[in-house]
Design an enzyme around this catalytic site. Sequence first.
Site, PDB file in Angstrom:
ATOM      1  N   ASP A  55       0.846  -1.191   0.000  1.00  0.00           N
ATOM      2  CA  ASP A  55       0.000   0.000   0.000  1.00  0.00           C
ATOM      3  C   ASP A  55       0.884   1.245   0.000  1.00  0.00           C
ATOM      4  O   ASP A  55       2.091   1.187   0.285  1.00  0.00           O
ATOM      5  CB  ASP A  55      -0.899  -0.012   1.238  1.00  0.00           C
ATOM      6  N   GLU A  96       2.704   4.610  -4.408  1.00  0.00           N
ATOM      7  CA  GLU A  96       2.769   5.372  -5.659  1.00  0.00           C
ATOM      8  C   GLU A  96       4.139   6.035  -5.892  1.00  0.00           C
ATOM      9  O   GLU A  96       4.495   6.151  -7.092  1.00  0.00           O
ATOM     10  CB  GLU A  96       1.656   6.433  -5.677  1.00  0.00           C
ATOM     11  N   ASP A 129      -9.045   2.998  -2.805  1.00  0.00           N
ATOM     12  CA  ASP A 129     -10.123   3.554  -1.970  1.00  0.00           C
ATOM     13  C   ASP A 129     -11.327   3.974  -2.808  1.00  0.00           C
ATOM     14  O   ASP A 129     -11.620   5.171  -2.978  1.00  0.00           O
ATOM     15  CB  ASP A 129      -9.601   4.733  -1.158  1.00  0.00           C
TER      16      ASP A 129
END
Length: 787
Positions: A443, A446, A522
Amino acid sequence: MDGRDLVRSVKMFGSAGAAQGLRTVRAAWRRRRADAVGLPARGAERARVPGPVVDVQSGPGGGIVRFGRSALRITVDVNGAVFWGWDGAGPEPSYALAGRCPEPDPRAVLEPDKDGGWRVVSERVTVVVSRHGAVEVRTPGGVTLRRDLPPRWWEPVGGGEARWVQRSEVAADARFFGLGGRAAGPRLRGGTYRLWNTDPGHTFAPGDDPLYITMPVQMVVADAATHLVFHDTTWDGTVTLREGEEGAGSGHDRAGTSEVRMDGGPLRCWVIVGTPARVLHAWAALTGAPALPPAWALGHHHARWGFGSEREVRRIVAGYREHGLPLDAVHLDIDHYDAHRVFTVDTENFPKLPDLADELRRDGIRLVSIVDAAVKAEPGDAVYDGGTAEDAFVRDAAGQVAQGLVWPGESVFPDFTRARTRAWWGGLYEERLAQGFSGFWHDMNEPTSFTAFGENTLPRSVRHDLEGRGGDHREAHNVYALCMARAGYEGLRELVPQERPFVFSRSGWAGMQRYGGTWSGDVATGWPGLRASLSLVLGLGLCGVPYSGPDVGGFDGSPSPELYLRWFQLGAYLPLFRTHASLRAGRREPWEFGEETVGHARVALVERRRLLPYFVTLAHLARRTGAPYVRPLWWGAPEDRTLRDCEDAFLLGDCLLVAPVLDPGADRRAVQLPRGRWYDTVTGQAYEGPGQVLDAPLSRIPVLARAGAVLPVRGADGGLELEVWAPAPGRTGGGLVVPDAGDGWDEPEVERYTARREGPRVVVERDGEVGPVEPAYPVRVRGLDRE
């Protein structure tokens, strides 16, 4: 975080939220200052186009065409994929490719064409280069699929990376798909799509773009053929699409267009032509076979940001058992860490985590751990100290270790574009394995760094190794998560060589399927978020990433029982089936929505468990062929324009058609059927296309089986059996079975079955070495009573 986010933080978290908001403002200021100092000023630029042809040089599979101000290298490889690169760009180095570049096709040669142009003719495609640098891709029959106009560069007068633009035309009837994970789609309408992996900083729905996974990969579907085009550069850019129109303007067609603009990097691309299945097979051969998940990862997963303690985990597991709901994995989010620090455990709330993992495994449930990319910048933290000793963290342009703001607070970021750093990071998973975890969920990679008034990412000026070539974050950003996934996957292969690793990642890039899959991130709670969930899975599958799925119910907010159930029913037919919610969403287990909902959810879960052998087979086929589990309805008939425009149903493999309910209050829905006979798997009712209106009561969504399909399913005794749907009279059918129930590295044989009619009977046979043989599994024929 913008000003509204700052106000929202204060309202939600009081002074702590205000302090967090102020930290993000400071982080934004620090980021902008770093880029102002560390990035070269753009200054004046000089435009350039290729100019006229001046020389050619033949080579294996193609050759080099030299123009007045550039040179084009063009090659057809043995798999039929076409590569071309401008300004001397070759296919390597590339983060997308799996190993070395394929061998060129010795039968393809560069030869003169009319009007001073040149062409390369191969078995599956012809590529024509005009005397001014336009490149056309044609079918062997001469139909133009794509025409790239001569490219244009803007070069800084003082030196540095050149920006470039590539404008292309496609057939008027063509439709665009791909570009990674897009909430709008899966068909990509006219508009501009950014190529920069992005944490939006809030839940998303259709209309939000870009998201966590962007890829310069387009699949273009037209009557003449399907083609995939991949612009192999990792820099920030945009793709602007416009669909064509037939009969536009005095009866003439208007071509569809694609315009790719990049801030830097090589102008090079790959083009693959053929059927969708052939295209993705060649794409997998080029970029790597999809990782094979362990069999348990194809079951049902449950996660929550906010389990909080071992006691709560046990309570949830007991709830699943009490309500007769199958469960295969439990995911622990960042709240199980010690102060959000990666590779740690909150020993106060999880004092005996290995014992909990053993207890769950005895019940057939695996434990999955979140792994964030950021490391708390705190001496004494074992990961920070180890990374500092390894010189593992990215540095700014001045040579100082760069810092950002993430959940642990001030954090540093490993440079996953460096082989030594990947090896160090991969070894850290030994701690997770010792805690009893069986799978890993990447997670915030990026990578995310919280800032106000701008992108949640690192400064573009921070430096990266880039496999020894050196560069900055402008080039490394989009492949950061891909390299993190590689580190985790290869580390687990080393630590537990007898087991298939289970890794899935929020962010990634072309080739990420080599190391695992992804999930939606999300996604917003609401009916638009439900629709976006399906778009993401379909779009990623067409980019070569077959294993993915959404947060069932949405990440945040409170879904109605109807919305939760419809999302749950969709998730039961997607590769990654995971219920997940945020801390603020509260408890989201099926029984929290009432007895009716939990009863219908049980039906969906039991059916998922029954279909596990089919999902295992699809996983093996994806690894061997690149074909996604979840496919658009046009997969087998891309020339069917009605199917091409259908976005609210999908094929699960070759055998099943799933029509989820995506709108509130619906108890019936229209379904566009591919050619042939289809059976409702619940009622047995037979349908023949093209359009049908099917019952969709709250208890189920329409799922249809193709006539003649042979599906591997789990029988009542837990063993494998074959469910065969009767072929239509005069027709035959079949199916594939890969009998693998484990998580090791064996390569089971693909078993091929045929089904045919003999009067009132259906005969099922397996293809043997010397002829047909009787199936080794029980056979159950369905649909004969609906003749």
